[in-house]
Write a protein that holds these residues in place. Structure first.
Motif, short mmCIF file in Angstrom:
data_model
loop_
_atom_site.label_atom_id
_atom_site.label_comp_id
_atom_site.label_asym_id
_atom_site.label_seq_id
_atom_site.Cartn_x
_atom_site.Cartn_y
_atom_site.Cartn_z
N ILE A 1 91.87 5.10 74.31
CA ILE A 1 91.89 3.84 75.05
C ILE A 1 91.31 2.66 74.28
N GLN A 2 90.85 2.88 73.08
CA GLN A 2 90.25 1.75 72.38
C GLN A 2 91.31 0.72 72.00
N VAL A 3 90.85 -0.50 71.75
CA VAL A 3 91.78 -1.56 71.39
C VAL A 3 92.08 -1.50 69.89
N ALA A 4 91.04 -1.30 69.11
CA ALA A 4 91.22 -1.28 67.67
C ALA A 4 92.07 -0.09 67.26
N ALA A 5 92.69 -0.18 66.06
CA ALA A 5 93.49 0.93 65.57
C ALA A 5 93.36 0.99 64.06
N GLY A 6 93.79 2.11 63.51
CA GLY A 6 93.87 2.27 62.07
C GLY A 6 92.55 2.06 61.37
N HIS A 7 92.62 1.37 60.21
CA HIS A 7 91.42 1.18 59.39
C HIS A 7 90.32 0.49 60.17
N GLN A 8 90.76 -0.48 60.98
CA GLN A 8 89.78 -1.25 61.74
C GLN A 8 88.93 -0.32 62.61
N ALA A 9 89.62 0.57 63.31
CA ALA A 9 88.92 1.49 64.20
C ALA A 9 87.95 2.37 63.42
N GLU A 10 88.44 2.91 62.32
CA GLU A 10 87.59 3.81 61.55
C GLU A 10 86.35 3.08 61.04
N GLU A 11 86.58 1.82 60.62
CA GLU A 11 85.45 1.04 60.13
C GLU A 11 84.38 0.90 61.21
N ILE A 12 84.85 0.61 62.44
CA ILE A 12 83.91 0.42 63.54
C ILE A 12 83.05 1.67 63.71
N VAL A 13 83.68 2.83 63.66
CA VAL A 13 82.92 4.07 63.86
C VAL A 13 81.85 4.22 62.80
N TRP A 14 82.28 4.18 61.56
CA TRP A 14 81.31 4.51 60.51
C TRP A 14 80.21 3.47 60.40
N GLU A 15 80.61 2.19 60.59
CA GLU A 15 79.61 1.12 60.62
C GLU A 15 78.57 1.41 61.71
N GLY A 16 79.11 1.67 62.91
CA GLY A 16 78.25 1.90 64.07
C GLY A 16 77.33 3.08 63.86
N MET A 17 77.88 4.15 63.29
CA MET A 17 77.07 5.35 63.10
C MET A 17 75.95 5.09 62.10
N LYS A 18 76.28 4.26 61.09
CA LYS A 18 75.26 3.95 60.10
C LYS A 18 74.12 3.17 60.76
N LYS A 19 74.53 2.16 61.58
CA LYS A 19 73.56 1.28 62.21
C LYS A 19 72.66 2.06 63.18
N ASN A 20 73.26 2.98 63.92
CA ASN A 20 72.51 3.70 64.96
C ASN A 20 72.10 5.10 64.51
N PHE A 21 71.95 5.25 63.22
CA PHE A 21 71.67 6.58 62.68
C PHE A 21 70.52 7.24 63.44
N GLY A 22 70.75 8.44 63.91
CA GLY A 22 69.68 9.14 64.62
C GLY A 22 69.64 8.86 66.10
N ASN A 23 70.43 7.91 66.58
CA ASN A 23 70.34 7.54 68.00
C ASN A 23 71.60 7.77 68.80
N TYR A 24 72.72 7.92 68.14
CA TYR A 24 73.96 7.96 68.92
C TYR A 24 74.28 9.38 69.39
N ILE A 25 75.20 9.41 70.37
CA ILE A 25 75.61 10.68 70.94
C ILE A 25 77.08 10.90 70.58
N LEU A 26 77.41 12.10 70.19
CA LEU A 26 78.81 12.42 69.94
C LEU A 26 79.35 13.18 71.13
#
Ligand code: HEM
Ligand code: SF4
Ligand code: SF4
Lengths: 364, 245
Positions: free
Chosen positions: A93-118
């Protein structure tokens, strides 16, 4: 650095009233089996704690878990869920797609390292280096290993990621494995079901936010509050079971009268889930209530506990036969062998006797 | 040692040995009753073949009664089994555990020899201890004992789940994840039941045969405790070491 919104701020921004928010908290407190005094604690936690980002990963699965979640007709629950997860990452259901979407994930995971839930939906193919499922140019195997590094906890949503479902069913050509067999250094909670009940998924997440811990788990890593009891022990048809009144075939008189579905293969007696308590679709009904036996969808390897519509699974030997067929075969085999042996023994003894008598006669 | 003493009664034409003490005999018949009830009620639980004629479940408790009976006799069967396990060590010479030397070559030689002896329809009497069990029989009973233990473990694990976290669940709950879910636990419980039925078929037909056609007093020994051998019979040591003619 951008401050994380609290869960409450987020739902308010989405236009949910405070009254609805409180109703949600109360419902969830009840589902979690907490005392009513914990209600205020849940409210306070959701109001004040920054909402941990949740990334929803899809691997080898049919997406029925996502369906269960976003189609949950309870307006409150579905709104809440969407505000909990959709912002971060959920492919369906996300709006982003392709590279953009992947970027969001990895960026976000880096920023919230240790805090996010999978939240993981689907199992992970491992055969041939996991080439049978790739996301963003990576195999699911690499993906989950990388993504789990900074995760606080992993929620295995659905039978595929919890125990293995259709994807791991015999002969499992792609070598699919459930998440807890791949990620062993992080807390993993299993929410099995095909699909699992939306309220159960949400309840687990709320528990995580409120208490910063996973709910109490059983030996198969399932939250005890939801998976602690068999469908059978809370089933409203149980009176008919105890009485011995069973539906013999679909559409017979017993079926019309709502008798127990044991003899048409109900797996309620061996299935741990909250269906007969929480029910589905805003507590409207659940399979047994609509006259269909439980298939045991939340049990480990439930496709291999085949066939469906039989309350004891077949014996997983080549050719699959029912325990009764094999057992009868064994018993008959023993009976024939024993019988043959004994008849032979009797005959042997009798002939010996005759011989001895003849000998004696000759000697005389 | 009193317990190891051999009682022998000679009559005109046979020698009788006192083999089974009263504890063994009583516990054997408790087993017979318990296993009989367990198989019957277990069958009903698995395939309910009788249905009350009521329209409503009020007052009818066929399945519930079967399950309660199954549980009651399971407890009797288990306690009896535990006591019997103790008696392996404390009972008289014929029952005793020390005959079970699987780590010794002689044990397997004897079992193999005895198997051939059976298949060639000979039924040889040899050492004195075989008045109780020969090695092959001991091996069989130990396997049956293990099967019954698994039956008890799986049974109590299922029973415990009626009250998660309760007494039986705490003691036996670990069995369920061990087999990967309760569906498999049930399937195994059922397979072992068939195994036990197979054993019973063989066991009962053999003791009847040995009683009636071989006059060894097999069946009656479970009532009187006495087994029979021909007059003047002498035990033979290690017959498997002698060359067969
Ligand atoms: C020789 C011993 C036993 C035999 C032959 C036997 C046989 C069976 C059979 C055939 C079933 C039905 C399985 C199915 O198709 O669902 C059953 C169920 C069961 N047995 Fe046993 N059983 C034995 C010992 C025990 C013991 C020691 C226990 C311990 C309490 C036990 C407890 C149970 C329970 C709880 C069930 C499941 C009932 C239910 O939840 O529906 N059984 N047994
Ligand atoms: S319908 Fe299924 S779960 Fe309900 S009482 Fe019967 S066997 Fe148990
Ligand atoms: S009733 Fe059984 S098969 Fe149906 S959803 Fe619930 S656990 Fe799954």
């Amino acid at each position: 650095m951008q401050v994380q919104e609290t869960f409450y701020e987020e739902v308010r921004r989405k236009g949910i009233s405070r009254r609805d928010f409180l109703r949600f908290c109360l419902l969830t407190t009840a589902y979690l089996g907490l005392e009513s005094t914990m209600f205020s604690k849940v409210v306070r936690a959701l109001e004040s704690k920054p909402r941990p980002p949740i990334y929803w990963l899809n691997f080898a699965a049919c997406t029925c878990c996502t369906e269960s979640l976003i189609r949950s007709s309870h307006p409150l629950i579905s709104d809440v869920i969407l505000s909990m997860i959709s912002l971060d990452y959920m492919e369906t259901i996300q709006v982003a797609a392709g590279h953009q979407a992947e970027e969001i994930v990895w960026e976000g995971m880096k920023k919230n390292f240790g805090n996010y839930i999978l939240a993981v939906e689907g199992s992970v193919p491992t055969k041939d280096n996991g080439v049978y499922c790739t996301v963003g140019g990576m195999t699911a195997l690499e993906y989950i290993k990388k993504a789990s590094r900074g995760a606080k906890a992993i929620i295995s949503v659905g039978s595929c990621s919890s125990f293995g479902c259709v994807t791991t069913a015999h002969p499992n050509p792609t070598g699919c494995k459930p998440i807890y067999k791949i990620i062993t250094d992080k807390p993993v909670v299993n929410i099995p079901g095909c699909p699992p009940i939306a309220e159960v998924i949400v309840g687990t997440i709320v528990h995580l936010i409120t208490f910063d811990t996973l709910p109490e788990l059983d030996a198969l890593k399932r939250p005890k509050v939801f998976y602690g009891q068999r469908i059978h022990d809370k089933c409203y048809r149980r009176a008919f079971f105890d009485a011995g009144m069973f539906v013999e075939k679909f559409d017979d008189e017993g079926a019309r009268k709502g008798w127990c579905l044991y003899k048409v293969g109900c797996r309620g007696p061996v299935t741990y889930n909250a269906c007969s308590v929480v029910k589905w679709n805003e507590g409207t009904s659940f399979p047994i209530q609509s006259g269909h036996p439980c298939l045991g969808c939340s049990e480990p390897d439930y496709w291999d506990n085949r066939p469906l519509y039989q309350h004891v699974a077949d014996v997983p030997l080549p050719g699959f036969a029912t325990a009764d067929e094999i057992g009868k075969g064994f018993a008959i085999g023993v009976a024939v062998a024993t019988g043959a042996h004994l008849v032979a023994s009797i005959v042997k003894k009798a002939t010996q006797k005759v011989k001895e008598e003849k000998k004696e006669q000759k000697e005389e | 040692m009193q317990a190891n003493q051999i009682y022998r009664v000679e009559s005109e034409c046979v020698t009788r040995y006192y083999v089974w003490d009263s504890v063994v005999r009583v516990s054997h018949w408790i087993n017979v009753i318990a296993v009989g009830v367990l198989i019957f009620t277990g069958f009903y639980i698995s395939t309910p073949f009788y249905r009350p004629t009521a329209d409503e479940p009020f007052g009818a408790t066929v399945m519930a009664t079967m399950k309660n009976l199954h549980f009651l006799f399971a407890v009797i069967f288990t306690l009896n089994g535990l006591f019997r396990a103790y008696w392996f060590f404390a009972g008289n010479t014929y029952r005793q555990w020390f005959r079970f030397h699987i780590w010794k070559a002689d044990f397997w030689k004897e079992a193999w020899w005895k198997l051939k002896d059976y298949i060639t329809l000979r039924y040889t009497d040899y050492e004195l201890h075989t008045l109780g069990h020969n090695t092959l029989a001991t091996l069989t009973y130990v396997i049956v004992f293990l099967a019954a233990s698994v039956q008890g473990l799986t049974g109590f694990a299922m029973a415990g789940k009626i009250n998660p976290g309760g007494f039986f669940d705490t003691l036996f709950g670990w069995v369920i994840p061990l087999f990967g879910g309760e569906a498999n636990v049930r399937m195994i419980h059922k397979m072992i039941m068939w195994g036990i039925i197979g054993f019973m078929i063989h066991h009962i037909s053999f003791v009847i045969y040995l009683e009636v056609f071989r006059e060894k007093g097999m069946l009656s020994s479970m009532i009187t405790g006495l087994k029979t051998r021909p007059l003047g019979w002498e035990p033979v040591e290690k017959p498997w070491e002698k060359k067969e003619k």
